[in-house]
Design a protein around this motif. Structure first.
Motif, PDB file in Angstrom:
ATOM      1  N   GLY A  57       0.511  -1.329   0.074  1.00 41.61           N
ATOM      2  CA  GLY A  57      -0.170  -0.115   0.009  1.00 41.61           C
ATOM      3  C   GLY A  57       0.827   1.274  -0.446  1.00 41.61           C
ATOM      4  N   SER A  58       1.031   1.963   0.659  1.00 38.41           N
ATOM      5  CA  SER A  58       0.980   3.104   0.911  1.00 38.41           C
ATOM      6  C   SER A  58       2.954   2.976   2.026  1.00 38.41           C
ATOM      7  N   GLN A  59       2.806   1.983   2.242  1.00 38.81           N
ATOM      8  CA  GLN A  59       4.267   1.809   2.944  1.00 38.81           C
ATOM      9  C   GLN A  59       5.506   1.897   2.529  1.00 38.81           C
ATOM     10  N   ILE A  60       5.608   1.922   1.183  1.00 37.02           N
ATOM     11  CA  ILE A  60       6.868   1.833   0.323  1.00 37.02           C
ATOM     12  C   ILE A  60       7.477   3.248   0.619  1.00 37.02           C
ATOM     13  N   HIS A  61       8.873   2.823   0.662  1.00 38.64           N
ATOM     14  CA  HIS A  61       9.369   3.886   1.230  1.00 38.64           C
ATOM     15  C   HIS A  61      11.047   3.822  -0.001  1.00 38.64           C
ATOM     16  N   LEU A  62      11.530   4.879   0.680  1.00 38.29           N
ATOM     17  CA  LEU A  62      12.755   5.553  -0.913  1.00 38.29           C
ATOM     18  C   LEU A  62      13.321   5.783  -0.292  1.00 38.29           C
ATOM     19  N   VAL A  63      14.630   5.460   0.274  1.00 40.05           N
ATOM     20  CA  VAL A  63      15.692   5.023   1.206  1.00 40.05           C
ATOM     21  C   VAL A  63      17.044   5.696   0.369  1.00 40.05           C
ATOM     22  N   SER A  64      17.671   6.614   0.171  1.00 38.83           N
ATOM     23  CA  SER A  64      19.142   6.226  -0.488  1.00 38.83           C
ATOM     24  C   SER A  64      20.298   6.968   0.232  1.00 38.83           C
ATOM     25  N   LYS A  65      21.557   6.663   0.035  1.00 35.65           N
ATOM     26  CA  LYS A  65      22.461   7.685   0.621  1.00 35.65           C
ATOM     27  C   LYS A  65      23.361   8.747  -0.535  1.00 35.65           C
ATOM     28  N   CYS A  66      23.421  10.121  -0.326  1.00 34.05           N
ATOM     29  CA  CYS A  66      24.515  10.235  -1.177  1.00 34.05           C
ATOM     30  C   CYS A  66      24.314  11.731  -1.261  1.00 34.05           C
ATOM     31  N   GLY A  67      25.518  12.612  -1.489  1.00 35.84           N
ATOM     32  CA  GLY A  67      26.252  14.065  -0.939  1.00 35.84           C
ATOM     33  C   GLY A  67      24.717  14.874  -1.563  1.00 35.84           C
ATOM     34  N   PRO A  68      24.643  15.939  -1.486  1.00 36.58           N
ATOM     35  CA  PRO A  68      23.500  16.506  -1.818  1.00 36.58           C
ATOM     36  C   PRO A  68      23.326  16.879  -3.259  1.00 36.58           C
ATOM     37  N   PRO A  69      24.579  17.446  -4.219  1.00 31.83           N
ATOM     38  CA  PRO A  69      24.232  17.114  -5.596  1.00 31.83           C
ATOM     39  C   PRO A  69      23.745  15.499  -6.523  1.00 31.83           C
ATOM     40  N   VAL A  70      24.243  15.084  -5.252  1.00 28.57           N
ATOM     41  CA  VAL A  70      23.282  13.787  -6.468  1.00 28.57           C
ATOM     42  C   VAL A  70      22.200  13.327  -5.715  1.00 28.57           C
ATOM     43  N   GLU A  71      21.961  13.973  -4.458  1.00 27.78           N
ATOM     44  CA  GLU A  71      20.274  13.641  -3.967  1.00 27.78           C
ATOM     45  C   GLU A  71      19.373  14.920  -5.208  1.00 27.78           C
ATOM     46  N   GLN A  72      19.739  16.016  -4.924  1.00 24.91           N
ATOM     47  CA  GLN A  72      19.095  16.600  -6.101  1.00 24.91           C
ATOM     48  C   GLN A  72      18.926  16.051  -7.893  1.00 24.91           C
ATOM     49  N   LYS A  73      19.954  15.695  -7.837  1.00 25.70           N
ATOM     50  CA  LYS A  73      19.780  14.995  -9.023  1.00 25.70           C
ATOM     51  C   LYS A  73      18.859  13.791  -8.960  1.00 25.70           C
ATOM     52  N   SER A  74      18.720  12.917  -7.995  1.00 31.61           N
ATOM     53  CA  SER A  74      17.988  11.958  -7.282  1.00 31.61           C
ATOM     54  C   SER A  74      16.563  12.357  -7.887  1.00 31.61           C
ATOM     55  N   ARG A  75      15.800  13.943  -7.102  1.00 30.42           N
ATOM     56  CA  ARG A  75      14.451  14.505  -7.032  1.00 30.42           C
ATOM     57  C   ARG A  75      14.334  14.483  -8.231  1.00 30.42           C
ATOM     58  N   ASP A  76      15.178  14.959  -9.459  1.00 27.43           N
ATOM     59  CA  ASP A  76      15.316  15.592 -10.287  1.00 27.43           C
ATOM     60  C   ASP A  76      14.619  13.978 -11.718  1.00 27.43           C
ATOM     61  N   TRP A  77      15.200  13.236 -11.684  1.00 28.13           N
ATOM     62  CA  TRP A  77      15.436  12.169 -12.202  1.00 28.13           C
ATOM     63  C   TRP A  77      13.399  11.286 -11.871  1.00 28.13           C
ATOM     64  N   LEU A  78      13.564  11.130 -10.663  1.00 24.44           N
ATOM     65  CA  LEU A  78      12.061  10.463 -10.162  1.00 24.44           C
ATOM     66  C   LEU A  78      11.297  11.285 -10.252  1.00 24.44           C
ATOM     67  N   ALA A  79      11.477  12.857 -11.155  1.00 24.25           N
ATOM     68  CA  ALA A  79      10.231  13.762 -11.192  1.00 24.25           C
ATOM     69  C   ALA A  79       9.961  13.893 -12.791  1.00 24.25           C
ATOM     70  N   HIS A  80      11.244  14.412 -13.528  1.00 24.41           N
ATOM     71  CA  HIS A  80      11.935  14.102 -14.822  1.00 24.41           C
ATOM     72  C   HIS A  80      11.194  12.748 -15.239  1.00 24.41           C
ATOM     73  N   HIS A  81      10.875  11.401 -14.413  1.00 23.78           N
ATOM     74  CA  HIS A  81      10.464   9.703 -14.806  1.00 23.78           C
ATOM     75  C   HIS A  81       9.355   9.910 -14.172  1.00 23.78           C
ATOM     76  N   ASP A  82       8.454  11.192 -13.886  1.00 22.01           N
ATOM     77  CA  ASP A  82       7.341  10.739 -13.064  1.00 22.01           C
ATOM     78  C   ASP A  82       7.194   9.288 -12.206  1.00 22.01           C
ATOM     79  N   PHE A  83       8.065   9.324 -11.656  1.00 25.90           N
ATOM     80  CA  PHE A  83       8.288   8.301 -10.904  1.00 25.90           C
ATOM     81  C   PHE A  83       7.012   8.050  -9.899  1.00 25.90           C
ATOM     82  N   PHE A  84       6.841   8.371  -8.846  1.00 24.45           N
ATOM     83  CA  PHE A  84       5.129   8.759  -8.147  1.00 24.45           C
ATOM     84  C   PHE A  84       4.001   8.964  -8.628  1.00 24.45           C
TER      85      PHE A  84
END
Length: 161
Positions: free
Chosen positions: A52-79
């Protein structure tokens, strides 16, 4: 007890096969890096059929890769595609820092491509090692007895659904 699934991002959702190309996640064209085959569909099925709603993404990275990850997830319409709540996106800065995040979230299952990370997750009873490199397995083999090895998202679905 509510089941809660944690999923790593790099190498589990974002494919690492592009690492030496112009679409590498670490290059300029990172938004063009492909998803791991079957990842979005499998996450959607896991959401619909078990967690259900209990799926969490947990990632280890620095701030630049965190932003890239957020951008990638948005670009690919993941959510929207998977049904995962965008509030269930969590980042930490060191691999061992995933452990307290997982404990706080009460995760019961976790999928990661790094055996080292899974070795830290003492509070998570169900661990899945996703398509690891041979070097990762050799270096952290002492943790193999605690994990289920899966090579693809089809394998994940076969084990979890």
């Amino acid at each position: 007890m509510t089941e809660r699934l944690g999923v790593d991002i790099g190498g589990v959702l974002i494919d690492r096969v592009n690492d030496d190309t112009d679409t590498s996640f670490f290059g300029e064209n990172y938004l063009q890096t492909t998803a791991v085959p079957g990842a979005f569909d499998a996450i959607k099925q896991l959401s619909d059929r078990r967690f259900g709603s209990q799926i969490h993404l947990v990632s280890k990275c620095g701030p630049p890769v965190e932003q890239k990850s957020r951008d990638w997830l948005a670009h690919h319409d993941f959510f929207r595609t998977t049904g995962v709540d965008p509030a269930n996106l969590h980042f930490c800065r060191r691999r061992q820092d995933k452990a307290p995040v997982c404990e706080t979230l009460g995760l019961t299952h976790f999928i990661d491509d790094r055996l080292e990370v899974l070795g830290y997750l003492k509070s998570v009873p169900n661990l899945y090692l996703f398509h690891p490199t041979s070097g990762e397995v050799e270096k952290h083999a002492q943790h193999l007895d605690r994990v289920n090895r899966v090579e693809s998202w089809d394998d994940v679905l076969a084990v979890l659904i």
